[in-house]
Design a protein around this motif. Structure first.
Motif, mmCIF file in Angstrom:
data_model
loop_
_atom_site.group_PDB
_atom_site.id
_atom_site.type_symbol
_atom_site.label_atom_id
_atom_site.label_comp_id
_atom_site.label_asym_id
_atom_site.label_seq_id
_atom_site.Cartn_x
_atom_site.Cartn_y
_atom_site.Cartn_z
ATOM 1 N N GLN A 7 -7.499 4.579 -12.909
ATOM 2 C CA GLN A 7 -6.646 3.572 -12.276
ATOM 3 C C GLN A 7 -7.173 3.269 -10.876
ATOM 4 N N LEU A 8 -6.867 2.073 -10.408
ATOM 5 C CA LEU A 8 -7.315 1.654 -9.083
ATOM 6 C C LEU A 8 -6.376 2.213 -8.023
ATOM 7 N N VAL A 9 -6.973 2.811 -6.985
ATOM 8 C CA VAL A 9 -6.195 3.391 -5.896
ATOM 9 C C VAL A 9 -6.711 2.817 -4.576
ATOM 10 N N SER A 10 -5.788 2.465 -3.702
ATOM 11 C CA SER A 10 -6.117 1.902 -2.396
ATOM 12 C C SER A 10 -5.671 2.876 -1.316
ATOM 13 N N VAL A 19 -10.390 2.215 1.382
ATOM 14 C CA VAL A 19 -11.182 2.535 0.199
ATOM 15 C C VAL A 19 -10.427 2.095 -1.046
ATOM 16 N N LEU A 20 -11.077 1.240 -1.836
ATOM 17 C CA LEU A 20 -10.562 0.889 -3.160
ATOM 18 C C LEU A 20 -11.413 1.638 -4.168
ATOM 19 N N GLU A 21 -10.770 2.397 -5.036
ATOM 20 C CA GLU A 21 -11.562 3.275 -5.895
ATOM 21 C C GLU A 21 -10.872 3.497 -7.231
ATOM 22 N N LEU A 22 -11.674 3.535 -8.290
ATOM 23 C CA LEU A 22 -11.142 3.919 -9.594
ATOM 24 C C LEU A 22 -11.105 5.433 -9.658
ATOM 25 N N GLN A 80 0.029 -1.334 9.252
ATOM 26 C CA GLN A 80 0.297 -0.596 8.019
ATOM 27 C C GLN A 80 0.239 0.914 8.253
ATOM 28 N N SER A 81 0.566 1.320 9.471
ATOM 29 C CA SER A 81 0.414 2.743 9.821
ATOM 30 C C SER A 81 1.187 3.655 8.877
ATOM 31 N N SER A 82 2.277 3.146 8.307
ATOM 32 C CA SER A 82 3.081 4.029 7.454
ATOM 33 C C SER A 82 2.395 4.351 6.128
ATOM 34 N N ARG A 83 1.259 3.692 5.835
ATOM 35 C CA ARG A 83 0.547 4.101 4.615
ATOM 36 C C ARG A 83 -0.787 4.801 4.913
ATOM 37 N N HIS A 84 -1.038 5.077 6.159
ATOM 38 C CA HIS A 84 -2.288 5.779 6.487
ATOM 39 C C HIS A 84 -2.376 7.107 5.730
ATOM 40 N N GLY A 85 -3.485 7.262 5.016
ATOM 41 C CA GLY A 85 -3.724 8.524 4.309
ATOM 42 C C GLY A 85 -2.933 8.699 3.028
ATOM 43 N N LYS A 86 -2.112 7.694 2.673
ATOM 44 C CA LYS A 86 -1.314 7.823 1.441
ATOM 45 C C LYS A 86 -1.871 6.887 0.375
ATOM 46 N N PRO A 87 -2.509 7.427 -0.663
ATOM 47 C CA PRO A 87 -3.104 6.576 -1.704
ATOM 48 C C PRO A 87 -2.033 5.726 -2.394
ATOM 49 N N GLN A 88 -2.335 4.433 -2.570
ATOM 50 C CA GLN A 88 -1.410 3.510 -3.228
ATOM 51 C C GLN A 88 -2.044 2.989 -4.509
ATOM 52 N N THR A 89 -1.272 2.993 -5.605
ATOM 53 C CA THR A 89 -1.756 2.321 -6.807
ATOM 54 C C THR A 89 -1.544 0.821 -6.628
ATOM 55 N N VAL A 90 -2.275 0.049 -7.436
ATOM 56 C CA VAL A 90 -2.258 -1.404 -7.251
ATOM 57 C C VAL A 90 -2.051 -2.118 -8.581
ATOM 58 N N GLY A 91 -1.457 -3.301 -8.513
ATOM 59 C CA GLY A 91 -1.243 -4.109 -9.717
ATOM 60 C C GLY A 91 0.220 -4.137 -10.086
ATOM 61 N N TYR B 267 5.964 3.937 1.219
ATOM 62 C CA TYR B 267 5.439 2.725 1.829
ATOM 63 C C TYR B 267 5.684 1.534 0.915
ATOM 64 N N SER B 268 6.084 0.401 1.482
ATOM 65 C CA SER B 268 6.156 -0.845 0.719
ATOM 66 C C SER B 268 5.450 -1.946 1.475
ATOM 67 N N ARG B 269 4.569 -2.652 0.781
ATOM 68 C CA ARG B 269 3.848 -3.757 1.417
ATOM 69 C C ARG B 269 4.806 -4.870 1.834
ATOM 70 N N TYR B 270 6.001 -4.877 1.262
ATOM 71 C CA TYR B 270 6.950 -5.953 1.544
ATOM 72 C C TYR B 270 7.878 -5.623 2.704
ATOM 73 N N GLY B 271 7.673 -4.467 3.313
ATOM 74 C CA GLY B 271 8.571 -4.061 4.384
ATOM 75 C C GLY B 271 9.807 -3.378 3.821
ATOM 76 N N SER B 272 10.719 -3.016 4.713
ATOM 77 C CA SER B 272 11.919 -2.294 4.310
ATOM 78 C C SER B 272 12.915 -3.236 3.637
ATOM 79 N N ASP B 273 13.901 -2.645 2.957
ATOM 80 C CA ASP B 273 14.978 -3.435 2.359
ATOM 81 C C ASP B 273 16.048 -3.802 3.379
ATOM 82 N N GLN B 274 15.978 -3.221 4.570
ATOM 83 C CA GLN B 274 16.998 -3.462 5.583
ATOM 84 C C GLN B 274 17.014 -4.945 5.985
#
Lengths: 370, 370
Positions: A7-10, A19-22, A80-91, B267-274
Motif C-alpha cells: 500500500q502507498l504510505v506518505s 516520502v511516498l512509498e509502497l 502540517q506539523s501534526s503529521r510529522h513522522g506519522k505515516p499516512q495511507t492514501v486514497g 491527523y486530518s488533511r481537512y483540518g479539525s471538525d471544530q
C-alpha cells in the motif's frame, strides 16, 4: 489469517522531507462489520493529492521504484506539523472485490461481490472497509465504480445544500472538472439552474454540449460583466468554489452584489440586503483567499466538506443518494480518466508531475493489481 | 408649518470629488407616527465616517466654513458608483427634544420629551424620526443618550448572536473601543466569556480594570500563541472583527484551529471538525481580507450588520433590549467622548483629520445647536 499486500504510505518528516512509498502491509482478518477488499481501481482525486504532492518540489525529487523522496515548501510542511513522522495511507475511494468478511450479516452479504468503498488507503492491493459504507456494484466494472463516492456524493451534496438553503440556482467554479460535469447533469435532472465558470472556451463548449444553460469564461476580458449577467438572469446568490485561493470567491460575491444593487431604491453604505454566499470546498490554489471590501456586509463564506455534509443527512436521505448513484453509475455519475497506472506506475516522475497539475478533465485511475 | 435648519450633506461626484457641506433644509410638519426632533447631541461613529472620510485625501482637501471639498481614492469612488451625484445625509443616531409630532398616539406621547433617535441625518439641527424607534430619555441629558442605539444594540446583538449559535465564549478584536468596553460589561453581566484583542498594553489594562478576564495584545511577539492560549481556556470558537481588512480574522481562525487540532486523535488533511466562525462587522482597514489555507474547511466568515440582526428579533426581544439600554445608560451603556464640536466645528481640518483616524477611545460628539 492475515493477507499481505503493498500500500502507498506518505510520511512527512520535521525537516520537510516527504516520502511516498509502497510498503508491504499485513491486513488482518476482517471482524464484525468489516470486509477485506482486493482493490482493483481507485481514482486520484484532488483531495488525495494533498497528502502526495501539495507544496512538493517534484522536479528535484528523487525517484526510485515504488518510492519518491521530495522536499515540501517550508510553509506547507510547517502547516502540517501534526503529521510529522506519522505515516499516512492514501486514497480515499476505490472499487474491488470482497475477499473476506467479518461475522456480521451485512459484511457476510458482500462476500465475493464487487463493491465501491471509502477505505482511506485505496492506493493499495487490499483494504479493510466498513460494510455500511460499501456500495455493491452488481454487474458494473471496478473502473465504472471506482469514483462512485467522493464526486457523486459531493455533487449531490451541493444540490442538497442549495435546496436546504432555499436556492434554485447556483454558481460553480472550475466547472468543467469531472465533478463539475456531474453537477451539470444533476442540476438538469433536478431543475437547479447552474452558472458554470470555466477558464477556456473548449470547456464552455463541452458543458454546453452536455446541456449547460449558463457558462461564463473567466479568461474573457468582460468576465465579471458576463458573470453578473448570468447571476441577474438566474438569481444565483450561492456558489461553490474549489479553487479557494486568489479572487474567485471575491469576484463571485462582487458580481452578486452588482446584481443586487441594481434592485435597490436608495444607496446604502452597507451594501444590499441580498444575502450572498460562497462555499470554498477545495484549495486548487494554495495562495491566500483575497476578499475586497466591495459587497457590503450581507455575505457569508464557508468551508464545505463532504463528511460533515453526510453527517448532517438522515438515513433515508443517505440511502436515496446511494441508490441514485448506483442507478446512474454509467450515465449521470460516470467519470472519465486520462490514464491508468499501477501502484509503481503512479510513483514515476512522468505520472506524478502530470496528475499533480490537477488539470481539468485529466484524472488518473490507479489499478493496484497491475 | 415647515421648520428650517442646517444639516450635513455628503455628495460624491463621478469624478471622485466628495463634498461635505452644511445645507439649509426645510423639515416638513411631522405626520402620522413621525416626530420632529431638535438635535442636541450625535456621536460620530465609524459607520458615519464611511460617507465622510473613507478613502478621502483630507490633507489636500479644500476647507471652507461649513464645507469641505476633497478627492476620494479612485477605487473607493468607483466602488460607490451607485451614489454618484446623489446627496446623502449623515449621522446615524443622536438625541434631542421632540418639538413637533404627528397625529398618532405614540408620536404625540413624545411631544416635549428628550429622546434618542436613529434618523440617518443626526448631524443636523433638526431631524424627522419614527416614534417607534425613539427611546425616551427621561432625566438623562442628550449627551448621555446620544449613543444609545448603535453601540448598545450592536454589543447586545453580538451576545445575542453568540447565544443563539450556542456559544458561551467569544473573541472581540479592537476591543478597547467604546463598543468593546460596553461589550466587556455586558458579557460580565451575562456570563459570556470574552477574549479581548487589543493593540496596546494600556488598552489591556483599561479592560482588565473594568473586569476583563482575558485580554491579548496583538503587538506582542507571541500574540498568536497568547490568543490560542485564551481560546484553549475559554473555548471561544466565535469572534467579531471590526477591522475586516488584513489578517485579524485569519489569525483568529488559525488560533482556533491550533486549539482544536490539539484535541484530535489523528491527523486530518481537512483540518479539525471544530466549527470556527468569525463575523466581520466593520472595515476599519479597507485593504483586502487575507485568508490563508491553514485551518481546514470547518470555518465560516460572515458579515454582521445591526439592521438585519434587529430584523431577526421578535418584538418582545427588541423591547427588552431597549429597556435594558435605558436602564443602563449611565453604567453598562455609557459612552465617553474625546471632544465636542458644533456642525461647523466638525468640518474643520483639525477636527476631521483627528476623528477620521477612528482612534480607539477618541470618539467625537457633535452638538448641532452650538
Amino acid at each position: 489469517m492475515t493477507t499481505t499486500g503493498r500500500q502507498l504510505v506518505s510520511t512527512l518528516s520535521q525537516d520537510g522531507t516527504l516520502v511516498l512509498e509502497l510498503q508491504e502491509h499485513d491486513f488482518p482478518e476482517p471482524t464484525g462489520n468489516q470486509v477485506l477488499v482486493r482493490m482493483e481501481a481507485a481514482p486520484i482525486n484532488p483531495s488525495d493529492l494533498f497528502l502526495m504532492t501539495t507544496g512538493a518540489d517534484l522536479e528535484n525529487a528523487e525517484y526510485f521504484p515504488g518510492k519518491i523522496e521530495m522536499q515540501l515548501h517550508p510553509q506547507v510542511a510547517a502547516a502540517q506539523s501534526s503529521r510529522h513522522g506519522k505515516p499516512q495511507t492514501v486514497g480515499n475511494e476505490g472499487a474491488g472485490t470482497v475477499v473476506a468478511a467479518g461475522d456480521d450479516e451485512m459484511a457476510q452479504a458482500l462476500l465475493g461481490q464487487r463493491v465501491a468503498c471509502v477505505p482511506g488507503n485505496a492506493f493499495s492491493e487490499y483494504a479493510i472497509a466498513d460494510a455500511m459504507m460499501c456500495i455493491p456494484l452488481g454487474e458494473h466494472t471496478a473502473e465504472q465504480g471506482a469514483s462512485s463516492f467522493v464526486n457523486p456524493m459531493t455533487a449531490l451534496g451541493f444540490v442538497e445544500t442549495a435546496k436546504r438553503e432555499g436556492h434554485d440556482a447556483m454558481i460553480h467554479a472550475a466547472a468543467a472538472s469531472n465533478l463539475g460535469q456531474m453537477l451539470n447533469r444533476i442540476c438538469q435532472e433536478d431543475g437547479m439552474v447552474l452558472v458554470n465558470i470555466v477558464r477556456r472556451e473548449e470547456q464552455a463548449s463541452l458543458l454546453k454540449d452536455q446541456g449547460a444553460s449558463h457558462t461564463v469564461n473567466s479568461s474573457d476580458d468582460d468576465f465579471e460583466k458576463q458573470l453578473a449577467g448570468a447571476i441577474g438572469e438566474t438569481k444565483a446568490f450561492l456558489g461553490f468554489d474549489p479553487i479557494g485561493g486568489g479572487t474567485t470567491t471575491d469576484t463571485c460575491l462582487r458580481a452578486m452584489e452588482r446584481v443586487a444593487a441594481k434592485d435597490m431604491s436608495e444607496y446604502s453604505r452597507y451594501g444590499s440586503d441580498q444575502a450572498k454566499k460562497m462555499y470554498i470546498y477545495g484549495r486548487l490554489d494554495l495562495s491566500p483567499t483575497i476578499l475586497t471590501p466591495s459587497y457590503g456586509f450581507g455575505w457569508t463564506i464557508s468551508g464545505w466538506l463532504l463528511m460533515p455534509f453526510l453527517a448532517s443527512c438522515d438515513m433515508p436521505t443517505l440511502m436515496s443518494l446511494r441508490t441514485r448513484i448506483v442507478d446512474g453509475l454509467t450515465s449521470t455519475f460516470a467519470s472519465s480518466y486520462k490514464a491508468r497506472v499501477g501502484l509503481e506506475g503512479m510513483l514515476t516522475k512522468d505520472a506524478i508531475t502530470d496528475y499533480a497539475q490537477m488539470a481539468t478533465g485529466e484524472k488518473y485511475l490507479v489499478t493496484p493489481q497491475n
